[in-house]
Structure formats: structure tokens, C-alpha cells
Design a protein around this motif. Structure first.
Motif, PDB file in Angstrom:
ATOM      1  N   TYR A   1      -6.150  27.178  15.763  1.00 56.11           N
ATOM      2  CA  TYR A   1      -6.155  26.481  17.045  1.00 56.11           C
ATOM      3  C   TYR A   1      -7.456  25.686  17.153  1.00 56.11           C
ATOM      4  CZ  TYR A   1      -7.496  25.930  21.934  1.00 56.11           C
ATOM      5  OH  TYR A   1      -7.957  25.412  23.115  1.00 56.11           O
TER       6      TYR A   1
ATOM      7  N   GLU B   1      -7.693  27.694  32.221  1.00 55.49           N
ATOM      8  CA  GLU B   1      -8.352  28.548  31.239  1.00 55.49           C
ATOM      9  C   GLU B   1      -9.365  27.762  30.414  1.00 55.49           C
ATOM     10  OE1 GLU B   1      -5.606  31.049  28.999  1.00 55.49           O
ATOM     11  OE2 GLU B   1      -4.209  30.772  30.646  1.00 55.49           O
ATOM     12  N   LYS B   2      -8.986  26.534  30.075  1.00 51.28           N
ATOM     13  CA  LYS B   2      -9.890  25.733  29.261  1.00 51.28           C
ATOM     14  C   LYS B   2     -11.009  25.158  30.105  1.00 51.28           C
ATOM     15  CE  LYS B   2      -7.792  23.780  25.695  1.00 51.28           C
ATOM     16  NZ  LYS B   2      -6.980  22.841  24.941  1.00 51.28           N
TER      17      LYS B   2
ATOM     18  N   THR C   1       2.507  21.318  29.707  1.00 46.10           N
ATOM     19  CA  THR C   1       3.092  22.662  29.602  1.00 46.10           C
ATOM     20  C   THR C   1       4.574  22.563  29.249  1.00 46.10           C
ATOM     21  OG1 THR C   1       3.346  22.519  31.980  1.00 46.10           O
ATOM     22  CG2 THR C   1       1.575  23.912  31.172  1.00 46.10           C
TER      23      THR C   1
ATOM     24  N   PRO D   1      -2.747  24.216  35.393  1.00 48.76           N
ATOM     25  CA  PRO D   1      -2.415  24.560  34.006  1.00 48.76           C
ATOM     26  C   PRO D   1      -3.609  24.432  33.062  1.00 48.76           C
ATOM     27  CG  PRO D   1      -1.369  22.491  34.648  1.00 48.76           C
ATOM     28  CD  PRO D   1      -1.995  23.056  35.875  1.00 48.76           C
ATOM     29  N   LEU D   2      -4.652  23.755  33.497  1.00 49.30           N
ATOM     30  CA  LEU D   2      -5.807  23.574  32.618  1.00 49.30           C
ATOM     31  C   LEU D   2      -6.900  24.614  32.863  1.00 49.30           C
ATOM     32  CD1 LEU D   2      -6.201  19.702  32.758  1.00 49.30           C
ATOM     33  CD2 LEU D   2      -5.197  21.044  30.943  1.00 49.30           C
TER      34      LEU D   2
ATOM     35  N   ALA E   1      -4.368  19.553  25.460  1.00 50.71           N
ATOM     36  CA  ALA E   1      -5.013  19.914  26.727  1.00 50.71           C
ATOM     37  C   ALA E   1      -4.613  21.289  27.260  1.00 50.71           C
ATOM     38  CB  ALA E   1      -4.706  18.851  27.766  1.00 50.71           C
ATOM     39  N   VAL E   2      -3.329  21.624  27.193  1.00 48.93           N
ATOM     40  CA  VAL E   2      -2.894  22.871  27.837  1.00 48.93           C
ATOM     41  C   VAL E   2      -2.794  24.039  26.865  1.00 48.93           C
ATOM     42  CG1 VAL E   2      -1.646  21.747  29.714  1.00 48.93           C
ATOM     43  CG2 VAL E   2      -0.489  22.157  27.539  1.00 48.93           C
ATOM     44  N   VAL E   3      -2.983  23.753  25.575  1.00 49.91           N
ATOM     45  CA  VAL E   3      -2.821  24.807  24.557  1.00 49.91           C
ATOM     46  C   VAL E   3      -4.090  25.663  24.507  1.00 49.91           C
ATOM     47  CG1 VAL E   3      -2.383  25.243  22.108  1.00 49.91           C
ATOM     48  CG2 VAL E   3      -1.316  23.281  23.237  1.00 49.91           C
ATOM     49  N   THR E   4      -3.892  26.976  24.403  1.00 53.48           N
ATOM     50  CA  THR E   4      -5.045  27.880  24.325  1.00 53.48           C
ATOM     51  C   THR E   4      -4.968  28.679  23.024  1.00 53.48           C
ATOM     52  OG1 THR E   4      -3.829  29.661  25.387  1.00 53.48           O
ATOM     53  CG2 THR E   4      -5.064  28.188  26.838  1.00 53.48           C
TER      54      THR E   4
END
Lengths: 804, 236
Positions: free
Chosen positions: A784, B232-233, A742, B229-230, A769-772
Motif C-alpha cells: 500500500y 483516517e488519512k 469509496t 471518508p478521508l 485518496a480513500v484507500v488505507t
């Protein structure tokens, strides 16, 4: 009153329950040390003892779980060890008189002995010894080591209790999911603690009775000692603001009969239990006769163990390879490593031998001019931290050996004693004290007898001496010794005959220092393997030899099958499979020469890296480069991508297929440089500034490349300007950004802003990993990729100019 | 200073590894080449890793809505959501674990010389090993907390919830991380990479020690999913 152990063997005894929670009810304030509080409130502690006695408990435990000087020191009371422990023992004795046994409780110190912690093991022995002496002085019937979670620590407590008191010692560990905190299973605990002289072993605390039932089952498989169990009343839960142990007296009572049937002869309870639990458990016992021990089948096996791995030697077991290579007399490189204190080299030597099939490692630190009393314990410390196998301590110096045995947190094999009285009298007591098995050489003051019968006589004398020192017969392994065939070829068969005689007449396990047979001769492997085969035929159970010699390994595997030790040829077939067929099977000879495309696709799908190039070559005999790519490689990648997307293939399979495809591409690029293999356009990829993780980015990069894109991988922690510069220079159509954290994904909008400003035509995709998807949209990315397959799909959706 | 340095055993089961390789919890029979790579790298990680841990217990000096300040340590637990985990606590245990530098070095080498699958599998097993190591430290800390008649909170790390990762440097200073070779990069990442830091609170009140481990995911087991932090995925 009768002796505790004698009684325990004849009847099932009921233990008591929790002390701490009962003392809280008696007024023990939070945070107070229960042992020190007891000095001012003796009647409260006696009240707890009385309640359990009245509930039917036949074993009452002293309030001394934290009574070592290390625990009392935390409260500034290290000098009160004697007062606390003697008082606690007397308080219990006053209550129970001779109506119950008094268990002198010793608990863990909270410190770990070396090698896990920095507390010297010998110092820990003295800490426990001080408490054990005080408990004995207070009049306890036995020492009860409970709630331990480290094998090294309970070994120290057991040695201390046996060294400093004349009392029997019960040992109990705590388990979660079948292992202690530092990885010891009930099997290992049984092997190690029984060998060290525990009178009774078991488990307490943990998560509850149900879990400990499985633990006790495992114990029973590996020891014939009386067992004990004292489970928690479940784990504490919060109900309406109050702490509650959920298992009721009736819940716990349901387990008493199953425990008794397993041969558990001391049944009590731990945290959260009350006298009501103990009463219900006592009432649930249908009888007090111990369950009969299971019949012992065949001759007992020799069991050795490290902290977390057990190895069994015996006539019904596969013969065991003992790695001989850590020996400075036989190998100059080892001598040099020991001289230089190059422990990494020694560990590597050990690891190689284990990889090659050794189950035990012989450790010899007898370096000419070296200090074995220092080298052996250090070697033990180093090896057991890195390698998970029982050790064979190859040492005849009693001082060095004792230090090595202290350091080894398992059950070692001592190599060796011989028929000489001096050897027997100096080494066997150490084996008994530290719970080791012993290898006995059939030689004496007069040397090695020629005749097998005379070697048998020496073996008999060694076993008699072992019996005298209280060592069980199964912990003695006889080496009938072989001389080099260079000088005494006729004696080789005499050794084989001696093995037969020892097995027939003494029934003990046998071992052989195999490589002696070939000393001074060329092609040693031939002789070693041939002699091993003969010895296995005679009943040999283990060989000290070079596991890196494939002939030896193969002879062991085949010999085990031919001598009836490999039931159903299971080991043979497993080993033959793993040695004979690599993970990637060879190219199918049945590949259709007219159409090798499907075979190539299959090879890529299976990730068979070794087979793709021959198949590409075959395909090139009929097709051009572009056809190989478009009809062989790309369809396979699409297929595996589809399987992955539908959950029919795992990510590692997808990556392996990618690796196989990359091999094919690399071959085509290297051999047909003028042909265009990159057709999909150019992509610049990297992990953003500050982020040092790049595994995911590498997977995307490989997959894009495999799909025909020209990929410029900038690596990790790439500044925004570097992305811009590369995109401009390489005329890239797409820039792909990756971030795992993050804290680093905030770099992404900076890069996007710069690229959009300077190169507005370039597409930017993001992932990590943390990207949505939402974040990608928010920062203005054009795409994405949730995973590598999706990233490829997105990039293929952009219309890009062909790559350079 | 109440601080302990421990050398820890690494007894990794295959089941612990699978989620870190995206294989779920019980994947059933694996393709032979995947299986072989797991075997190979499990063995090499067991040999290369030198798992070490630091445990330090600190008293709490003060708690406000957004800060927990410790005695004799520069570390501050910051952020209202993070602090909410520790409001009933009297002490905090600081944990730091690492597999040592050889794992990073070997992974770097693999990325240069082997395929992506090799690096992926090595990396996944190493992550599982780091998690296994912090689990052992956690169990040691929890044992000590329970035996002192306190209840442990769930584990919590800088970077989770609203506790800024920027506090990682204070964390490492507070446990003298250099003793086991731990440092922090300018972007607050731990070096060696396969390292973990976390805190556990000592509460007089029984707390739900909730680890909402999503089935078969490579969960770090550090806290409730809400603060992860993970999430949502992971939960999608």
C-alpha cells in the motif's frame, strides 16, 4: 427637525438595535413574516421603538427589512408593499416624533440581479423604488439600505431610492472575513457607492463588532463620507438549550469609542442586541463630536472599480495601461466576433490584455450596422463575469451607454465626452446617476485646436460642466488628444505641452489614446513607445494602447521609475525580475566541466526542466548512459524523495523534480535506443473501473518511470480483465491500482482476485485518496503506497526481473 | 418549484489553494517555479471556469430513523448517521455547483501535453475553485435560512457518512442539474468532475455548524470529520 445628513456630519448619533429578536419576545411566532405580523400588532412594534428611544437611540429603524414586493410575495402579500411600508414608517414616527430620526429600512430581496442571477437589474430598481416611495410617503427621514451582500443589488436599491425619493440614502453591507458574499471589499463598496451618491456608508450584521472594526478602518481609507456601523452581538450559540448572542452590552460598548475615533458617526447594533446594548454603547461614548477626517495628501486620485478589484489613477500612482484591443473600428477580427456574437473571442482578447499588464479594458461595440444598445450591455455582462477588472465604456450613444452602465456592477470610466454642449449634457448626467468617471476629450464643435492653450480651455469647460452636474473633479480625466505624426508631426509636442498645462493648471488626471500618433506609419511600436515616453515626462497618468506591445509595457515600467512614480523602484525591480528571469534560471555557466553530475542533480532537485538536457549532454561527454542514470538522475530523485518524506519539500516540488528527471530519461531513451534505460522491471498501472480520477496515479506512474521502471499506464476506469491482459502481455512484475472514491475502491478486490488466480507471481500494490493500509491488507494487496514516494519504495522492495 | 440558478464569481485567494496542493495553510516563500505555475494556472482557471450553482428549497415530507423524504423531489437522504443530522429540520436546501466543462477539457489536454506538475497544480487549483464555489452557495443558502428564523445544519453530501453515493442521480434530477450541465456517470460520479452537491437542513433548534477543518488539509468542509471518508488519512 434638522436634516439627517447635516446633523450626522456634526455629531455622532446612536442608532437602535435588533428588531427581529425583540419582536419574538413580543410574541412574533416562528416562521411568521415580521412585516405582515406588524399590521396586526402595531403596538408591539411601537413598544420596540419606544424601548430603543428610551435607551438613547437617535435613529429608529422601520420594521421593513423584508418589505419589498419580492419578499412579501413569498407570503402571498406582494400587493401590500404600500400598506406595510407606510404603516411601518408612521408607527416609528408616532413614537419618536421629532426626538429621533426615522430610517426607512430596505433590505435585500434574496434574489441576485444579472449577471449572477436571472433577475434583470432594471426590474430590481423598480422593486426597490416601490418600497422607497412608500417609506417616503410614510414620513421617514432617510432611506437606509442595510444587510446587503451583493454590490449589484445595493446599486439597484441606491439608484431606485435616489430616483424615486428626494431623501438621502445610507448604504450598509454585511461582511465575512472582510468581503461580502459575492466578493466585494469595503474599499470597492466605498468607491462605487460614494460615486453613486450614497450619503453615508458602512456595515451591519456580519459576525460582530471586532470584525467590523477592521471593515470600518478600510472604509475610512477610501471615503470621506460619514460612516455607519451596526454589528451583531456576536454569532448565536447554543447554551443549555437556549440561543444566546454572546456579546454583552459591556462587550459591545467597548467598541463604540474605537468606532467614533475612526469617524463612524452612526453607531448602532444588529442581530441579538437589545435596548440594554444600546444604552451601554451610548454611555461608553466619551463625546458626540465626530473625529476629524484625516488630512488629504496631494491631489485626489481617480478610483475605478469592478465588483472585486479597484484601480487608482493619480500623480502618485504608477501610470495605468488601458487595453485598446476590443474595438471593431480598429480590428476586423473584433468586428467579426461582435457580428457573430462570439463573446468567447472578446473575453479572450480581454484576458490577453490583462495578462500583458493592462489594468483597465476599453470596450467599444460600435460596430457598423450593429445595435450598440444591445451589444454594449451584453459585452459588459460577458466581460465582467469572466474578467475581474474595471471597464472603460467606449461609447457616445447615451441610450447604449446607460444600458452598459446599468449592467456594470462597479465604477466604470466613460469614454468619452468632449467640449460640445450636446455631448456634455447627454453624458454627464448618466455618469452622475450611475457613479462613473468620465474621460473628457479636448475637442469641440470646431475640432481639435492646434494650440495647447486652447485645449486647456476646452478641458476647463468640460470640468465646469462636470461641476454643474455634481461630478467630483477627481472623476474627470482629460485626454489632450494626439494626431497622427504622418500628417501633423509638429503637433505631437503640442499634445505633450497640453498635458503639462492641464496638470499644472487644473490638477486633474490625464489619459491619452496613444496609438493615434502612429496611424498610417510603419513600425508603429517605435512611435507609440517614444511618444508615450514624452507624455509620461509631462505627467500622463494613463494610456489607452496595445498592452501586447512589449515596447509599450517596458516604456511604461521604465517611465514610471524615471518620473518618480515608482517609489523605491519596487515595480521596476519586480517587473524586471519577472520579465527577465524565468522561474527556472538558466544553466549555471560555472558548471564544473570535469564533473557536471552535481549540477544535473541540482537541476533535477530544483525542477529546472529547461536545463536538464544540456547538463545530460555535458555528462554524456564523460560518462555512459547508465552512469548518467545511476549517478545523476536517481540520486537526485532519492534526495528529493527524502526531502519530501521529511517534510522539507512540498509535493509540487517533488513532482516538478519528477518532470525534470523524465525529461532527462526521455532524452536518453530517444537518443540511445539500444541502451537499456529501464532497469527496474515492468509495472502495469491504472485507475480501477468506474473511477475517472487519475492525477495521483499519474504522479506515481511518472515517479516509477523516473526510478528506472518500465511503466505501462492503462489510464483511468480500467476493467479487471484489462489489467490481467496487460500484465500477461507485458510480463509485468507489479500491477498498481488506484482509486479515489469509496464507491470505486470496491473494484480493487475484484482485480486482485483475478490477478492472483491467473498470475499468482504478480505483486499488486494499491493506493488513492480513500484507500488505507488496513483496506489494502483486507483485500489481499501486496503493498500500500500512502504517496508516490512510498509507492516507489515498496516497488523497489520487490525483486523484479529487469524491464524489457 | 423554489429553485434558483446563479452565475457565481470566482475570487480565489492563494491561501484557499495551498491546502489543495499539499502546501499547508501558509507555506511561506515558495520555489519560483512552483509559484509561477500557481500564478499561471490560477489565471487560466479564473478565465476558463464558468461557475454556476443551483439552489432548491424543499419541505420535508417525513423523517424516519434512516430516511428523510422530501416533498416534490425524488432525492432521499438515507442512512441513520446521515439522517441524524436532520432530525430537527423542517426543510432542506439542495445545492449543486459546477465550474463547467472547460476545466475538465483543459486538464485532459494538460495531462497529454504538459508535465505531471502542471496537471497536479491545475487540478489542485480547480478543486479549490470548486470548493470556493460551493462555499458561496452555502453562504447564500445559510443567509436565507437565518433570515427565515431557522438555523442551518452543517453541509452534507451524498457519499459522506452512510448516505450512499448512488443517490447522486436522484440529487441531480431533483435540482434539474442539466440546467447547468451536470450529469452523473454510471458509477455515480459527477460530470463535469469539478462539481459538488450538498444539502443543508433548516432547523428551529440552534445546531453546532461544525466544520472540523483539519489545519492545512484540502478539506471539503462538508461535515464533521467523523463522517468523512478521508478521515483516517487526513487526521493521521
Amino acid at each position: 427637525m434638522a436634516d439627517f445628513i447635516t446633523t450626522l456630519k456634526k455629531q455622532v448619533l446612536l442608532g437602535d438595535g435588533a428588531m427581529g429578536t425583540m419582536l419574538v419576545e413580543q410574541g412574533l411566532p416562528p416562521g411568521e413574516n415580521p412585516e405582515l405580523w406588524m399590521l396586526a400588532h402595531p403596538l408591539a412594534v411601537q413598544q420596540v421603538h419606544r424601548a430603543y428611544l428610551e435607551a438613547g437611540a437617535q435613529v429608529i429603524q422601520t420594521n421593513t427589512l423584508s418589505g419589498t414586493e419580492l419578499k412579501l410575495k413569498e407570503y402571498g402579500a406582494a400587493d401590500l408593499v404600500e400598506e406595510v411600508n407606510i404603516t411601518a414608517a408612521r408607527l416609528a414616527r408616532e413614537v419618536v416624533q421629532d426626538r429621533a430620526f426615522v430610517a426607512g429600512i430596505i433590505g435585500p430581496t434574496g434574489q441576485f440581479p444579472a449577471p449572477l442571477g436571472d433577475l434583470p437589474w432594471t426590474e430590481l430598481v423598480e422593486v426597490f423604488g416601490r418600497q422607497a416611495r412608500a417609506l417616503e410617503a410614510g414620513g421617514v427621514d432617510f432611506i437606509f439600505l442595510e444587510t446587503f451582500s451583493d454590490l449589484g443589488e445595493i446599486r439597484a436599491a441606491l439608484v431606485a431610492a435616489r430616483k424615486y425619493t428626494g431623501l438621502p440614502v445610507a448604504c450598509s453591507l454585511t461582511y465575512t472575513k472582510g468581503r461580502t458574499l459575492t466578493g466585494t471589499s469595503p474599499q470597492i463598496a466605498a468607491i462605487v457607492l460614494e460615486a453613486m451618491g450614497a450619503a453615508c456608508i458602512g456595515a451591519n450584521c456580519s459576525t460582530g463588532a471586532a470584525e467590523l472594526l477592521a471593515v470600518m478602518k478600510e472604509y475610512r481609507q477610501f471615503t470621506r463620507l460619514p460612516l455607519l456601523v451596526e454589528p451583531n452581538a456576536g454569532m448565536p450559540v447554543l447554551i443549555n438549550g437556549a440561543t444566546v448572542f454572546k456579546e454583552t452590552p459591556q462587550d459591545m460598548a467597548r467598541f463604540t469609542e474605537p468606532f467614533r475615533n475612526l469617524g463612524v458617526n452612526l453607531i448602532g447594533a444588529c442581530c441579538g442586541s437589545t435596548p440594554a446594548h444600546i444604552k451601554a454603547m451610548g454611555e461608553a461614548l466619551s463625546a458626540r463630536e465626530p473625529a476629524p477626517l484625516p488630512e488629504q495628501e496631494g491631489p485626489p486620485a481617480t478610483r475605478l472599480a469592478s465588483r472585486s478589484r479597484a484601480v487608482t489613477l493619480g500623480s502618485k500612482e504608477l501610470p495605468v495601461l488601458i487595453g485598446e484591443r476590443i474595438n471593431p473600428s480598429a480590428r476586423k477580427a473584433v468586428a467579426e466576433a461582435l457580428r457573430q456574437q462570439n463573446w468567447d473571442f472578446i473575453i479572450q482578447e480581454g484576458a490577453l490584455q490583462l495578462d500583458a499588464g493592462a489594468l483597465l479594458l476599453d470596450l467599444n461595440t460600435g460596430l457598423a450596422g450593429g445595435d450598440e444598445t444591445r451589444l454594449l450591455p451584453e459585452g459588459v455582462r460577458r466581460l465582467q463575469m469572466s474578467l475581474d477588472c474595471p471597464l472603460v465604456l467606449d461609447c457616445t450613444n447615451p441610450t447604449a451607454l446607460e444600458k452598459g452602465l446599468q449592467e456594470f456592477q462597479g465604477k466604470a470610466l466613460i469614454n468619452s465626452v468632449n467640449g460640445d454642449k450636446k455631448s456634455l449634457n447627454s453624458i454627464l448626467p448618466l455618469a452622475k446617476k450611475y457613479g462613473a468617471a468620465v474621460l473628457g476629450l479636448t475637442l469641440n464643435e470646431s475640432g481639435i485646436p492646434d494650440k495647447a492653450e486652447e485645449r486647456l480651455d476646452i478641458a476647463r469647460e468640460i470640468l465646469a460642466a462636470a461641476e454643474h452636474y455634481g461630478l467630483p473633479r477627481e472623476d474627470m480625466i482629460i485626454d489632450c488628444l494626439v494626431l497622427t505624426a504622418a500628417t501633423s508631426p509638429e503637433l505631437a509636442l503640442e499634445t505633450v505641452r497640453a498635458i503639462t498645462l492641464v496638470k499644472e493648471h487644473l490638477g486633474v488626471n490625464t489619459v491619452l489614446g496613444l496609438s493615434n500618433v502612429s496611424h498610417g506609419l510603419p513600425q508603429r511600436s517605435w512611435l507609440n513607445a517614444a511618444f508615450l515616453s514624452l507624455a509620461l515626462g509631462a505627467g500622463l497618468d494613463a494610456a489607452i494602447t496595445n498592452p501586447l506591445d512589449h515596447r509599450i509595457r517596458e516604456t511604461m515600467i521604465a517611465g514610471a521609475l524615471l518620473t518618480g512614480r515608482d517609489s523605491g523602484a519596487r515595480n521596476y525591480l519586480a517587473q524586471a525580475g519577472s520579465l527577465g528571469s524565468p522561474a527556472n534560471p538558466p544553466v549555471n555557466e560555472d558548471v564544473d566541466p570535469a564533473d557536471p553530475g552535481p549540477a544535473l542533480q541540482q537541476a533535477i532537485l530544483n525542477g529546472q526542466q529547461e536545463t536538464v538536457i544540456p547538463l545530460v549532454q555535458k555528462l554524456l561527454e564523460k560518462s555512459d548512459v547508465l552512469s548518467v542514470i545511476n549517478e545523476g538522475i536517481i540520486p537526485a530523485l532519492e534526495m528529493i524523495g527524502g526531502h519530501f518524506a521529511r517534510g522539507e519539500a512540498y509535493l509540487p516540488q517533488l513532482i516538478l523534480a519528477g518532470d525534470a528527471a523524465k525529461k532527462a530519461f526521455t532524452y536518453l531513451k530517444d537518443n540511445f535506443p539500444r541502451q537499456q534505460t529501464a532497469q527496474g522491471g515492468t509495472i502495469v498501472i491504472g485507475t480501477v473501473k468506474g473511477d475517472i480520477h487519475d492525477i495521483g496515479k499519474n504522479i506515481v506512474s511518472a515517479l516509477l518511470e523516473n526510478h528506472g521502471f518500465r511503466v505501462i499506464d492503462l489510464g483511468k476506469s480500467v476493467p479487471a480483465e484489462a489489467f490481467l491482459e496487460a500484465a500477461r502481455r507485458e510480463k509485468a512484475g507489479v500491477v498498481a491500482l488506484s482509486a479515489l472514491m469509496t464507491t470505486t475502491m470496491v473494484e480493487m478486490p475484484q482485480v486482485i482476485k483475478l490477478l492472483k488466480q491467473e498470475l499468482p507471481g504478480v505483486k499488486v500494490i494499491v493506493g488513492g485518496a480513500v484507500v488505507t493500509a488496513e483496506y489494502a491488507q483486507e483485500i489481499g494487496a501486496d503493498g500500500y503506497g500512502a504517496d508516490a514516494v512510498e509507492a516507489v519504495k515498496i516497488v523497489r522492495g520487490f525483486s523484479l526481473a529487469p524491464g524489457l | 418549484m423554489n429553485m434558483r440558478t446563479l452565475n457565481l464569481p470566482l475570487l480565489l485567494d492563494r491561501e484557499e489553494i495551498y491546502p489543495f496542493l499539499n502546501l499547508g495553510l501558509t507555506p511561506g516563500p515558495l520555489p519560483a517555479n512552483v509559484d509561477k505555475l500557481i500564478d499561471t494556472y490560477l489565471r487560466s482557471i479564473t478565465q476558463l471556469a464558468k461557475p454556476q450553482g443551483l439552489i432548491r428549497v424543499c419541505s420535508i415530507r417525513s423523517i424516519t430513523t434512516d430516511r428523510v423524504v422530501l416533498d416534490d423531489a425524488s432525492l432521499v437522504i438515507a442512512g441513520p448517521r446521515a439522517v441524524a443530522h436532520f432530525t430537527d429540520c423542517e426543510k432542506i436546501t439542495l445545492l449543486a455547483a459546477t465550474l463547467g466543462p472547460a476545466i475538465d477539457e483543459h486538464l485532459g489536454g494538460l495531462q497529454q501535453t504538459a508535465g505531471a506538475a502542471d496537471a497536479f497544480i491545475f487540478n489542485g487549483i480547480a478543486s479549490a475553485a470548486a470548493e470556493h464555489t460551493i462555499e458561496i452557495l452555502d453562504a447564500i443558502a445559510v443567509r436565507d435560512i437565518r433570515r427565515s428564523a431557522y438555523y442551518p445544519t452543517a453541509r452534507f453530501s451524498p457519499g459522506y457518512g452512510d448516505w450512499p453515493l448512488a443517490h447522486q442521480r436522484q440529487f441531480i434530477d431533483s435540482v434539474s442539474g442539466g440546467k447547468i450541465g451536470l450529469t452523473v456517470t454510471s458509477h455515480h460520479l459527477l460530470q463535469p468532475v469539478k462539481s459538488v452537491t450538498a444539502v443543508i437542513g433548516w432547523s428551529r433548534v440552534l445546531l453546532e455548524r461544525s466544520y472540523e477543518r483539519p489545519q492545512g488539509k484540502p478539506c471539503q468542509g462538508t461535515l464533521t470529520c467523523r463522517d468523512c471518508p478521508l478521515k483516517e488519512k487526513c487526521l493521521s
